[in-house]
Design a protein around this motif. Sequence first.
Motif, PDB file in Angstrom:
ATOM      1  N   GLY A 356       0.822  -1.203   0.053  1.00  0.00           N
ATOM      2  CA  GLY A 356      -0.012   0.037  -0.125  1.00  0.00           C
ATOM      3  C   GLY A 356       0.959   1.208   0.013  1.00  0.00           C
ATOM      4  N   LEU A 357       2.222   1.110  -0.038  1.00  0.00           N
ATOM      5  CA  LEU A 357       2.976   2.288   0.171  1.00  0.00           C
ATOM      6  C   LEU A 357       3.681   2.619  -1.176  1.00  0.00           C
ATOM      7  CD1 LEU A 357       4.743   1.988   3.396  1.00  0.00           C
ATOM      8  CD2 LEU A 357       2.739   3.095   2.969  1.00  0.00           C
ATOM      9  N   ASN A 358       3.667   3.791  -1.435  1.00  0.00           N
ATOM     10  CA  ASN A 358       4.362   4.417  -2.871  1.00  0.00           C
ATOM     11  C   ASN A 358       5.752   5.180  -2.261  1.00  0.00           C
ATOM     12  OD1 ASN A 358       1.817   3.598  -4.562  1.00  0.00           O
ATOM     13  ND2 ASN A 358       1.070   4.698  -2.999  1.00  0.00           N
ATOM     14  N   THR A 359       6.900   4.799  -3.154  1.00  0.00           N
ATOM     15  CA  THR A 359       8.246   5.428  -2.725  1.00  0.00           C
ATOM     16  C   THR A 359       8.703   6.062  -3.949  1.00  0.00           C
ATOM     17  OG1 THR A 359       8.527   3.658  -1.093  1.00  0.00           O
ATOM     18  CG2 THR A 359      10.482   4.984  -2.041  1.00  0.00           C
ATOM     19  N   TYR A 360       8.874   7.315  -3.851  1.00  0.00           N
ATOM     20  CA  TYR A 360       9.584   8.322  -4.902  1.00  0.00           C
ATOM     21  C   TYR A 360      10.920   8.421  -4.431  1.00  0.00           C
ATOM     22  CZ  TYR A 360       5.405   8.262  -7.803  1.00  0.00           C
ATOM     23  OH  TYR A 360       4.215   7.951  -8.584  1.00  0.00           O
ATOM     24  N   ILE A 382      10.469  10.466  -0.833  1.00  0.00           N
ATOM     25  CA  ILE A 382       9.055  10.472  -0.088  1.00  0.00           C
ATOM     26  C   ILE A 382       8.128   9.083  -0.447  1.00  0.00           C
ATOM     27  CG2 ILE A 382       7.802  11.575  -1.938  1.00  0.00           C
ATOM     28  CD1 ILE A 382       6.090  12.989  -0.014  1.00  0.00           C
ATOM     29  N   THR A 383       7.562   8.605   0.819  1.00  0.00           N
ATOM     30  CA  THR A 383       7.000   7.433   0.644  1.00  0.00           C
ATOM     31  C   THR A 383       5.701   7.839   1.372  1.00  0.00           C
ATOM     32  OG1 THR A 383       8.810   5.859   0.988  1.00  0.00           O
ATOM     33  CG2 THR A 383       6.559   5.167   1.699  1.00  0.00           C
ATOM     34  N   PHE A 384       4.573   7.251   0.663  1.00  0.00           N
ATOM     35  CA  PHE A 384       3.119   7.402   1.222  1.00  0.00           C
ATOM     36  C   PHE A 384       2.288   6.647   0.736  1.00  0.00           C
ATOM     37  CE2 PHE A 384       3.907   9.312  -3.072  1.00  0.00           C
ATOM     38  CZ  PHE A 384       2.616   8.837  -3.806  1.00  0.00           C
ATOM     39  N   GLN A 386      -1.241   4.021   2.321  1.00  0.00           N
ATOM     40  CA  GLN A 386      -2.186   3.313   3.587  1.00  0.00           C
ATOM     41  C   GLN A 386      -1.154   2.017   3.960  1.00  0.00           C
ATOM     42  OE1 GLN A 386      -4.656   4.610   4.765  1.00  0.00           O
ATOM     43  NE2 GLN A 386      -5.256   2.962   6.337  1.00  0.00           N
ATOM     44  N   SER A 387      -1.156   1.728   5.121  1.00  0.00           N
ATOM     45  CA  SER A 387      -0.266   0.803   5.689  1.00  0.00           C
ATOM     46  C   SER A 387      -1.143   0.191   7.096  1.00  0.00           C
ATOM     47  CB  SER A 387       0.932   0.984   6.154  1.00  0.00           C
ATOM     48  OG  SER A 387       1.767  -0.226   6.690  1.00  0.00           O
ATOM     49  N   GLY A 388      -1.975  -0.753   6.692  1.00  0.00           N
ATOM     50  CA  GLY A 388      -2.771  -1.420   7.761  1.00  0.00           C
ATOM     51  C   GLY A 388      -3.988  -0.566   7.936  1.00  0.00           C
ATOM     52  N   ASP A 389      -4.086  -0.003   9.083  1.00  0.00           N
ATOM     53  CA  ASP A 389      -5.077   1.058   9.284  1.00  0.00           C
ATOM     54  C   ASP A 389      -4.327   2.385   9.527  1.00  0.00           C
ATOM     55  OD1 ASP A 389      -3.682   0.620  11.894  1.00  0.00           O
ATOM     56  OD2 ASP A 389      -5.540   0.233  13.097  1.00  0.00           O
ATOM     57  N   LEU A 390      -3.257   2.866   8.998  1.00  0.00           N
ATOM     58  CA  LEU A 390      -2.623   3.856   9.064  1.00  0.00           C
ATOM     59  C   LEU A 390      -2.411   4.501   7.854  1.00  0.00           C
ATOM     60  CD1 LEU A 390       0.072   3.182  11.910  1.00  0.00           C
ATOM     61  CD2 LEU A 390      -1.946   4.439  12.114  1.00  0.00           C
ATOM     62  N   TYR A 391      -2.476   5.853   7.805  1.00  0.00           N
ATOM     63  CA  TYR A 391      -2.166   6.554   6.458  1.00  0.00           C
ATOM     64  C   TYR A 391      -0.673   6.984   6.740  1.00  0.00           C
ATOM     65  CZ  TYR A 391      -1.832   8.789   1.928  1.00  0.00           C
ATOM     66  OH  TYR A 391      -1.412   9.134   0.798  1.00  0.00           O
ATOM     67  N   VAL A 392       0.303   6.814   5.952  1.00  0.00           N
ATOM     68  CA  VAL A 392       1.844   7.119   6.148  1.00  0.00           C
ATOM     69  C   VAL A 392       2.258   8.328   5.332  1.00  0.00           C
ATOM     70  CG1 VAL A 392       4.184   6.422   6.392  1.00  0.00           C
ATOM     71  CG2 VAL A 392       2.130   4.898   6.962  1.00  0.00           C
ATOM     72  N   ILE A 393       2.620   9.295   5.574  1.00  0.00           N
ATOM     73  CA  ILE A 393       3.780  10.278   4.614  1.00  0.00           C
ATOM     74  C   ILE A 393       5.156  10.143   5.123  1.00  0.00           C
ATOM     75  CG2 ILE A 393       3.655  12.248   3.646  1.00  0.00           C
ATOM     76  CD1 ILE A 393       0.964  12.739   4.257  1.00  0.00           C
ATOM     77  N   SER A 394       6.376  10.007   4.740  1.00  0.00           N
ATOM     78  CA  SER A 394       7.448  10.150   5.270  1.00  0.00           C
ATOM     79  C   SER A 394       8.444  10.294   4.342  1.00  0.00           C
ATOM     80  CB  SER A 394       7.681   8.675   5.775  1.00  0.00           C
ATOM     81  OG  SER A 394       8.864   8.732   6.591  1.00  0.00           O
ATOM     82  N   THR A 395       9.314  10.933   4.714  1.00  0.00           N
ATOM     83  CA  THR A 395      10.551  11.390   3.828  1.00  0.00           C
ATOM     84  C   THR A 395      11.613  10.076   4.011  1.00  0.00           C
ATOM     85  OG1 THR A 395      11.943  12.627   5.622  1.00  0.00           O
ATOM     86  CG2 THR A 395      10.485  13.833   4.010  1.00  0.00           C
ATOM     87  N   ASP A 396      11.232   9.158   4.966  1.00  0.00           N
ATOM     88  CA  ASP A 396      12.173   8.052   4.809  1.00  0.00           C
ATOM     89  C   ASP A 396      11.769   6.770   3.657  1.00  0.00           C
ATOM     90  OD1 ASP A 396      13.525   5.750   5.644  1.00  0.00           O
ATOM     91  OD2 ASP A 396      13.181   5.794   7.688  1.00  0.00           O
ATOM     92  N   THR A 397      12.493   6.864   2.810  1.00  0.00           N
ATOM     93  CA  THR A 397      12.287   5.783   1.669  1.00  0.00           C
ATOM     94  C   THR A 397      12.361   4.456   2.011  1.00  0.00           C
ATOM     95  OG1 THR A 397      14.454   5.711   0.715  1.00  0.00           O
ATOM     96  CG2 THR A 397      12.948   7.540   0.044  1.00  0.00           C
TER      97      THR A 397
END
Length: 696
Positions: A356-360, A382-384, A386-397
Motif C-alpha cells: 500500500g505504500l508508494n516510494t519516490y 518520499i513514501t506515502f 495506506q499501511s494497515g489502518d494507518l496513512y503514512v507520509i514520510s521522507t524515509d524511503t
Amino acid sequence: MRKFLSSILMASIVAISVPNVAAASSNANFDNIVAGADLVVNYNGNNSNPVKSFIKDMMSELVSKSIDTVTLSDMETLKLMDESFLSNNISFVLADSDNKLFYGMSEMDKGTFDSVINSMQKFEKFETTQSGNSFIYSSYKREDFAITYYNGSFLFSDTVNNLSTIISKLNSSKVSVSYLTNEIPSDSFMSILLPKNSKLLDTASNGLAESSVFSITETSDDHFQFVTNVIGNQSIYNKYNFSYDDFAKTPSLYKSMPGENSAFYIEMNDIAGILEKSIEMSGEYGAEDSGFQIPAPYDTLLRGTSALGINFYNNSIVPTITFLAENNDSSVVESLNSDLRTLAEGYGNESGSGSGLNTYKAKSSEVSDYAKKYPEIKNAGITFGQSGDLYVISTDTEIQNKINGNKTLAQNNRFVTSLSDALNSEVMSLGYMDLNAVSGYVEYVKNKEKSSINSEELEVYNTGMDFIKNLDPWYMYAYGSGNKGTSNYFINLPVKKLSKLTVDSMDYSNSDTPFNDVDMKNAWFAKDLNNTYKAGIVRGSNGKFNPNAQITRAEFITMLVRNYNLEDKEAPLGSSIFTDVQSGQWYDADMGIAYQYGLIKGDQNGATMRPNAPIARAEAVQILKNYSGVLYGAEISDMPFADVSSNDWYYEAVGAAYGKEIVKGASATKFEPARSLNRAEAVALINRVRNREFRF
C-alpha cells in the motif's frame, strides 16, 4: 513592562538587612490582590529552586574572569539577588495591563520594614510622601521605585503616583485569588496566575478561559516540571457541548513510529475536532470568523489520532520526517495518493510500491552536486500510502521496513521511561524531544565538513555538544476533564553549564564604541565611556569622543538629563528661562527640562546659566550632589586634598563624593576644584554615580 520585570530587584533589596527572615509558608499575598488584576506572579523562596544556584554560579564565573568591565552595579545586583531575592515569598501583580500599573509585595512585620528602609538609605537617600495613612519612600528626585508598608507587607511599585493608586484600589476593592492556589503544587517555586476577569487571559483565549495557572517545580537537580491548568468558561463549554474528556485517548501510534535516534515526537487526538470547536466557541466573544477550514481530505484524516516524528540517523545528512494518522476511509487514501503522487513526480522517480505504500526517490539531477560527499542522499525522497489502518507520509524511503518493526518508539527506552505515566493513560496529546539523539548526526556532518569549518565554528560546535550530550529527554502530556485542561512539561536544564555559557557570551569588551580617538583597551576611563555610550548618555561627534576637551555646562547637563531619562513635554524651553540660551540651540529643550526637574537653577542672578562655558570640577560634583540620592545627605569623609577646605561652598559635595569613591582626586593630594572638567572625567563621574544608585 521593563520596570515590571526589573522591579524584581526591588524585592531582592528587601532582605539586605534581614537575610535570615524566612519566607511565609502560606501564600497570604493571594488575599491582597487588586480587583480586576490581569496577572499575578508568585515566587516561593522556601521551595527548592535553581535561581539562587544560577546566580551564585554566575558570580563565581564573573569573579574568576576578573573582568574590569563588569560594573559595580552588575556585581551588587547579583549579590543582592543571591543574598535575598529568592529567600522570600514574593508576589508581583499586574493590576492593569492597559495602563501598565503593577505592584509587588512581600510579607513583613513593621519592625523589619523599618530596618530595611534604614538599611537601604545607607546606600541612597529616599524622598518621603504621605498618601492617606501611608508613608511612601521613593527614589530621590527620580521615578525609579516607590515603597510603603501596607497591611503586613512590604509594598512597592515604580512611581509614587502609581503606588498611591494601588493603595487606594486595595482599600476599596481588594479581592482574593486563593481559589486558584489548589492548582499550584505545594513544592512549586514559581507560579503565574491569570485570574477571573483578566484582560490578558480574555485576549489570549478569546473569552474561552475563565482562569489559568502556570507553575514551575524543581523535581531534582537540573530537572523541572512545568504545569499549566486552564479552567474553561463553563457556560460556553456547556452551550457548545465541549468537554476535554471527548479528546482523550490512550496513545498508540508510538508503537508504529520509528524510534531509532528519535529527536522529536508528538501525538494528538482529533485535531480537526478541537480546531472546529475552538473556532466555533470563539465567536461567542465576538472573535472575527477567520474563515479557516481544514481542506479535504485532511479534515477527515485528522479526526482520529495522528502523530509526527523526526529522526536523525548517525550516517545520513537527511533527517527523516514521518507522519502517521489513523484512517480506514478509502476515499481519503485515493485523494491523498493522487495529490502526493503529483507532487512527487515533479522531483523524483517512482522506485517501487508495496504493502500500500508508494516510494519516490529524488532524481539524480536533483542531488548529484551533494552525492559525492553524501552518497546516502541518493535515497532521499518520499513514501506515502495506506499501511494497515494507518496513512503514512514520510521522507524515509525505507519506512515500510520500520513501521511496526522492532525499532519503534515502543522499544526506545528513553522514550518509554520518560512517558511511562502517559503511555497507559487517556491523554489528549503527548510530546517528546531528545536533543541527545542529534549528537551523532551533528558529529557525522562535522567530520564531513571539517575542511571548511573554522576555529570559531568549531568552538560553537563543541560548546553545543557539551551542553546537549548528557541531557535527558524533554517531554509533555496533556489531559483533561470537563472544562479543566492540564498540561505537564518535563525539562532537563543544566543550570551550572547555562551560567557558564551566559557569562562566556556576555560582552566584556569596550571595543564596540565608535570612537577612534580613544584606546578602549587601556584608557583609564574606557569602562565609563563604554557604559555611558551604551546607555545613550554620550554620543560623540564624527567618530571622536575628544576625551581631553573641556566639557561645557550645557553638554554636562544634557548628559545628566539623558542619564536620568528625564522627559517632560510640558517643560518650558531653556531659552524662555535663561537669557543666554539661544532659541533653537541643540540644548534648548534639555536646559528647560533640567530646570523643571531641579537639576539646575541658573546663576545667582537667576537669568543666566552660561551654557557654553566650561564647567568646573567642583560645580559638576555639586550638581550631582543636589540631584543624586547617593550623595544627598551622605556622610562627609575626611579628604587628603590640600585644596579643599571646610569653608569652601563645595566642601560637602566633594567630601560626600570622595566617601562614596565617586571622585578620587586629580592627584593624591589635590582635587583641583576650579579646573575645568574634561569629557573623560565627566563620563567617569556619571558612570560611578549610576553604579551606586538603585536603578530599575
